[in-house]
Design a protein around this motif. Structure first.
Motif, PDB file in Angstrom:
ATOM      1  N   ASP A   8     -46.818 -60.411 -34.345  1.00 40.74           N
ATOM      2  CA  ASP A   8     -47.789 -61.489 -34.168  1.00 40.74           C
ATOM      3  C   ASP A   8     -48.431 -61.322 -32.789  1.00 40.74           C
ATOM      4  O   ASP A   8     -47.908 -61.821 -31.786  1.00 40.74           O
ATOM      5  CB  ASP A   8     -47.067 -62.841 -34.276  1.00 40.74           C
ATOM      6  N   TYR A   9     -49.556 -60.622 -32.736  1.00 43.48           N
ATOM      7  CA  TYR A   9     -50.180 -60.243 -31.468  1.00 43.48           C
ATOM      8  C   TYR A   9     -51.681 -60.550 -31.516  1.00 43.48           C
ATOM      9  O   TYR A   9     -52.517 -59.642 -31.542  1.00 43.48           O
ATOM     10  CB  TYR A   9     -49.942 -58.753 -31.218  1.00 43.48           C
ATOM     11  N   HIS A  49     -42.926 -61.797 -31.294  1.00 39.55           N
ATOM     12  CA  HIS A  49     -43.776 -62.890 -30.830  1.00 39.55           C
ATOM     13  C   HIS A  49     -44.577 -62.454 -29.614  1.00 39.55           C
ATOM     14  O   HIS A  49     -44.027 -62.174 -28.556  1.00 39.55           O
ATOM     15  CB  HIS A  49     -42.889 -64.090 -30.474  1.00 39.55           C
ATOM     16  N   GLU A  50     -45.921 -62.398 -29.795  1.00 33.77           N
ATOM     17  CA  GLU A  50     -46.785 -62.034 -28.681  1.00 33.77           C
ATOM     18  C   GLU A  50     -48.012 -62.937 -28.599  1.00 33.77           C
ATOM     19  O   GLU A  50     -49.044 -62.544 -28.041  1.00 33.77           O
ATOM     20  CB  GLU A  50     -47.206 -60.564 -28.781  1.00 33.77           C
ATOM     21  N   CYS A  85     -39.635 -61.056 -28.108  1.00 35.64           N
ATOM     22  CA  CYS A  85     -40.932 -61.358 -27.512  1.00 35.64           C
ATOM     23  C   CYS A  85     -41.546 -60.168 -26.777  1.00 35.64           C
ATOM     24  O   CYS A  85     -40.836 -59.279 -26.301  1.00 35.64           O
ATOM     25  CB  CYS A  85     -40.796 -62.546 -26.562  1.00 35.64           C
ATOM     26  N   GLY A  86     -42.863 -60.179 -26.683  1.00 39.62           N
ATOM     27  CA  GLY A  86     -43.594 -59.071 -26.097  1.00 39.62           C
ATOM     28  C   GLY A  86     -44.340 -59.441 -24.830  1.00 39.62           C
ATOM     29  O   GLY A  86     -43.808 -60.107 -23.953  1.00 39.62           O
ATOM     30  N   ASN A  87     -45.599 -59.001 -24.757  1.00 39.71           N
ATOM     31  CA  ASN A  87     -46.457 -59.257 -23.595  1.00 39.71           C
ATOM     32  C   ASN A  87     -45.846 -58.788 -22.283  1.00 39.71           C
ATOM     33  O   ASN A  87     -45.959 -59.451 -21.246  1.00 39.71           O
ATOM     34  CB  ASN A  87     -46.817 -60.747 -23.517  1.00 39.71           C
ATOM     35  N   GLU A 107     -48.924 -54.648 -14.495  1.00 38.53           N
ATOM     36  CA  GLU A 107     -48.945 -53.883 -15.744  1.00 38.53           C
ATOM     37  C   GLU A 107     -49.735 -54.570 -16.856  1.00 38.53           C
ATOM     38  O   GLU A 107     -50.063 -53.943 -17.864  1.00 38.53           O
ATOM     39  CB  GLU A 107     -47.514 -53.648 -16.248  1.00 38.53           C
ATOM     40  N   GLN A 108     -50.037 -55.847 -16.696  1.00 39.41           N
ATOM     41  CA  GLN A 108     -50.749 -56.564 -17.749  1.00 39.41           C
ATOM     42  C   GLN A 108     -52.257 -56.364 -17.699  1.00 39.41           C
ATOM     43  O   GLN A 108     -52.985 -56.889 -18.540  1.00 39.41           O
ATOM     44  CB  GLN A 108     -50.423 -58.061 -17.673  1.00 39.41           C
ATOM     45  N   GLN A 109     -52.741 -55.615 -16.736  1.00 39.10           N
ATOM     46  CA  GLN A 109     -54.173 -55.361 -16.666  1.00 39.10           C
ATOM     47  C   GLN A 109     -54.616 -54.487 -17.843  1.00 39.10           C
ATOM     48  O   GLN A 109     -53.953 -53.522 -18.193  1.00 39.10           O
ATOM     49  CB  GLN A 109     -54.524 -54.636 -15.365  1.00 39.10           C
ATOM     50  N   GLN A 110     -55.740 -54.856 -18.421  1.00 38.09           N
ATOM     51  CA  GLN A 110     -56.304 -54.034 -19.480  1.00 38.09           C
ATOM     52  C   GLN A 110     -56.745 -52.701 -18.894  1.00 38.09           C
ATOM     53  O   GLN A 110     -57.297 -52.640 -17.806  1.00 38.09           O
ATOM     54  CB  GLN A 110     -57.500 -54.746 -20.120  1.00 38.09           C
ATOM     55  N   GLY A 111     -56.504 -51.639 -19.611  1.00 37.44           N
ATOM     56  CA  GLY A 111     -56.956 -50.329 -19.165  1.00 37.44           C
ATOM     57  C   GLY A 111     -55.933 -49.605 -18.326  1.00 37.44           C
ATOM     58  O   GLY A 111     -55.328 -48.627 -18.772  1.00 37.44           O
ATOM     59  N   ILE A 112     -55.697 -50.097 -17.097  1.00 40.17           N
ATOM     60  CA  ILE A 112     -54.809 -49.347 -16.204  1.00 40.17           C
ATOM     61  C   ILE A 112     -53.350 -49.797 -16.281  1.00 40.17           C
ATOM     62  O   ILE A 112     -52.496 -49.218 -15.614  1.00 40.17           O
ATOM     63  CB  ILE A 112     -55.285 -49.402 -14.736  1.00 40.17           C
TER      64      ILE A 112
END
Length: 310
Positions: free
Chosen positions: A140-141, A169-170, A197-199, A254-259
């Motif tokens: 679930d993302y 769960h994300e 859980c993820g993210n 680490e949560q930045q999109q791309g890098i």
């Protein structure tokens, strides 16, 4: 290897896919990566996930990665394999192949074409039928799939699709979803299922507090997730938060999109887990300033971990 069940708990780390500098699969680094994750105390591994660069692999490469991971583990830890596909036939084919090799279960995300509650239920009902006796994880993302599945729909899926045994769960924000699902199982409205859980573990302490069973995500320091889950299992949420807080700045980076994935692979390469930090093209590459950011975060993290004895 025993099959995945509703009782699964702990940390199923999302494994990266190691490549050489020229973008070829690095089988030797798969071995060292598996050894590292096992040494870090994870409960299991999940391969061919979104942050494992699964969409960039050929079908043959995907099977090679799974076979190599399973061979290295030799049954010591369970492995979940992402098999999401636009159609049921390739999904079933890959699932049958990896289960035949010794995987514990598979993971399936909904396609972007799912728009309504009835469509979400019908899709996972079809997945359950296509996979037969293979246990699977509902991923679930919504941030990636653009598919939002309401708690009531998830209840219906788990009540009627018996081989669906786990929720990855994300949702974000999603703490209320965990609360609703645990209330449903506590009241008998649905069977109790595993919730991992993820993210990137960014909300892991709060998710554990709401009734999650652990994590199924990636981070360049899986020790953080292992420590948080273990502290909660020992009834010590304050220690869980203390451990989490020490790693939070890097987890946030680490949560930045791309890098984000590029920074994860940079740290894993720096730690000697994989030989190269390369992402297969198209993929981001860290700039000198990005690397300086990561190095500063690592230095401060080391100081804080020493202070708290972790």
């Amino acid at each position: 290897m025993a099959r995945l069940t509703e009782d699964a708990k702990g940390v199923y780390v999302i494994a990266v896919t190691p490549f050489t500098d020229d973008g070829a699969l690095d089988l030797g680094s798969i071995d060292s990566m598996v050894d590292f994750y096992e040494g870090a105390g994870v409960t299991g591994l999940t391969v061919l996930g979104q942050l494992g660069e699964a969409p960039k692999l050929t079908a043959e490469e995907s099977r090679t990665v799974v076979e190599r991971v399973l061979k290295r583990l030799d049954g010591r830890l369970p492995v979940v394999v992402g098999v999401s596909a636009p159609g049921l036939a390739p999904m079933r084919e890959l699932a049958e192949a990896v289960m035949g090799e010794g995987a514990a279960g598979v993971m399936v995300a909904p396609p972007w074409t799912v728009k309504t509650d009835d469509q979400a239920f019908a899709f996972y009902q079809s997945v359950g039928e296509a996979l037969g006796e293979t246990p699977f994880v509902l991923q679930d993302y919504p941030l990636t799939t653009n598919v939002t599945i309401a708690p009531k729909v998830i209840e219906r899926i788990f009540n009627e699709v018996q081989n669906c045994v786990m929720l990855k769960h994300e949702d974000w924000p999603g703490l209320s979803k965990i609360t609703a699902l645990r209330a449903a199982s506590d009241s008998g409205a649905m069977r109790r299922i595993s919730i991992l859980c993820g993210n990137g573990g960014l909300f892991l302490p709060e998710e554990m507090g709401r009734g999650a069973d652990g994590a199924m995500t990636g981070f360049c320091y899986p020790e953080m997730m292992v420590g948080v889950v273990a502290a909660y299992a020992a009834g010590n949420p304050d220690r869980a938060h203390e451990i989490f807080d020490a790693y939070l700045p890097l987890a946030r980076y680490e949560q930045q999109q791309g890098i984000g994935l590029a920074s994860r692979k940079y740290v894993l390469a720096k730690r000697g887990v994989i030989k190269s930090a390369t992402l297969r093209k198209p993929g981001a590459k860290l700039s000198a300033l990005d690397i300086a950011d990561v190095e500063r975060l690592l230095a401060r993290q080391a100081i804080r971990l020493k202070e708290i004895g972790a």
